[in-house]
Design an enzyme around this catalytic site. Structure first.
Site, PDB file in Angstrom:
ATOM      1  N   ILE A   8       0.835  -1.156   0.012  1.00 43.84           N
ATOM      2  CA  ILE A   8       0.021   0.069   0.148  1.00 43.84           C
ATOM      3  C   ILE A   8       1.001   1.241   0.024  1.00 43.84           C
ATOM      4  CG2 ILE A   8      -1.915  -1.219   0.982  1.00 43.84           C
ATOM      5  CD1 ILE A   8      -0.893  -0.145   3.677  1.00 43.84           C
ATOM      6  N   SER A   9       0.401   2.298  -0.492  1.00 49.47           N
ATOM      7  CA  SER A   9       1.175   3.715  -0.738  1.00 49.47           C
ATOM      8  C   SER A   9       1.339   4.314   0.594  1.00 49.47           C
ATOM      9  CB  SER A   9       0.672   4.447  -1.729  1.00 49.47           C
ATOM     10  OG  SER A   9       0.463   3.826  -2.976  1.00 49.47           O
ATOM     11  N   THR A  10       0.293   4.473   1.514  1.00 47.50           N
ATOM     12  CA  THR A  10       0.410   5.273   2.872  1.00 47.50           C
ATOM     13  C   THR A  10      -0.033   4.206   3.950  1.00 47.50           C
ATOM     14  OG1 THR A  10      -1.817   6.315   2.577  1.00 47.50           O
ATOM     15  CG2 THR A  10       0.021   7.454   1.455  1.00 47.50           C
ATOM     16  N   GLN A  13      -3.778   3.888   4.348  1.00 50.80           N
ATOM     17  CA  GLN A  13      -4.572   2.966   3.566  1.00 50.80           C
ATOM     18  C   GLN A  13      -4.688   1.355   4.090  1.00 50.80           C
ATOM     19  OE1 GLN A  13      -2.213   3.193  -0.097  1.00 50.80           O
ATOM     20  NE2 GLN A  13      -3.410   4.352  -1.169  1.00 50.80           N
TER      21      GLN A  13
END
Length: 194
Positions: A8-10, A13
């Site tokens: 996941i990017s952050t 999330q």
């Protein structure tokens, strides 16, 4: 053994959708990373790759979870193939176990890279347009005109250290050094004592 990998990017999330899909596909262990960007180091992926043995399989929810660029995807899948390890991407329904699957896999990976490149172009075009309109991008200046005047006065006075002046003004010492690279002499030369 089937090993899954999520990314996941952050931290805000959630990778539960990916985990559910990987578990449904038979993943016995799942490794994860949080982060994005081409240069982002992926310790979770490194750990997953180190755990895989011949005849095992790496499963991802979607190709772009494996890497942010085409070269990265192909390098990982080629390495797995050389080691006798299978690979499967659930969303695209791709595996790297036959010549036709590899061709389709390469095409889909190239399309994913093209989609990312178009997104980057759009973002850059938007940023350029904003700059032409005079929009100041980035973080706001920590040193407002009032704070700069106060810092200049304190520097001119000469009784406080830069660290103390920064604390007094409410900024970091590097901000003071950037604003007044020559210290007191720069204030007098530039006329910043107004």
């Amino acid at each position: 053994m089937i090993i899954g990998y999520t990314r996941i990017s952050t931290p805000s999330q959630n990778d539960q959708l990916q985990r559910d899909a990987l578990e449904a596909a038979g993943a016995e262990r799942i490794f994860s990373d949080v982060g994005t960007g081409v240069s982002f180091q992926r310790p979770g992926l490194a750990m997953a790759l180190s755990q895989l043995r011949k005849s095992d399989e790496l499963v991802v929810w979607k190709l772009d979870r494996l890497s942010r660029n085409l070269r990265g995807i192909i390098e990982v899948v080629d390495d797995l193939g050389r080691r006798g390890i299978g690979f499967r991407s659930l969303t695209e329904n791709l595996s790297a176990d036959s010549a036709s699957s590899k061709l389709l896999f390469t095409i889909v990976a190239a399309l994913a890279q093209a989609e990312r490149d178009v997104l980057v172009e759009r973002v850059n075009a938007g940023l350029d347009a904003a700059r032409r309109r005079g929009v100041r991008l980035g973080r706001p200046n920590a040193l407002t005109p009032d704070k700069e005047k106060m810092a200049a006065a304190l520097l001119r006075e000469g009784s406080m250290s830069v660290r103390a002046i920064a604390a007094q003004v409410g900024v970091s010492p590097p901000t003071i050094y950037r604003a007044f690279p020559g210290g007191k002499a720069a204030i007098q030369v530039s006329g910043r004592d107004a």
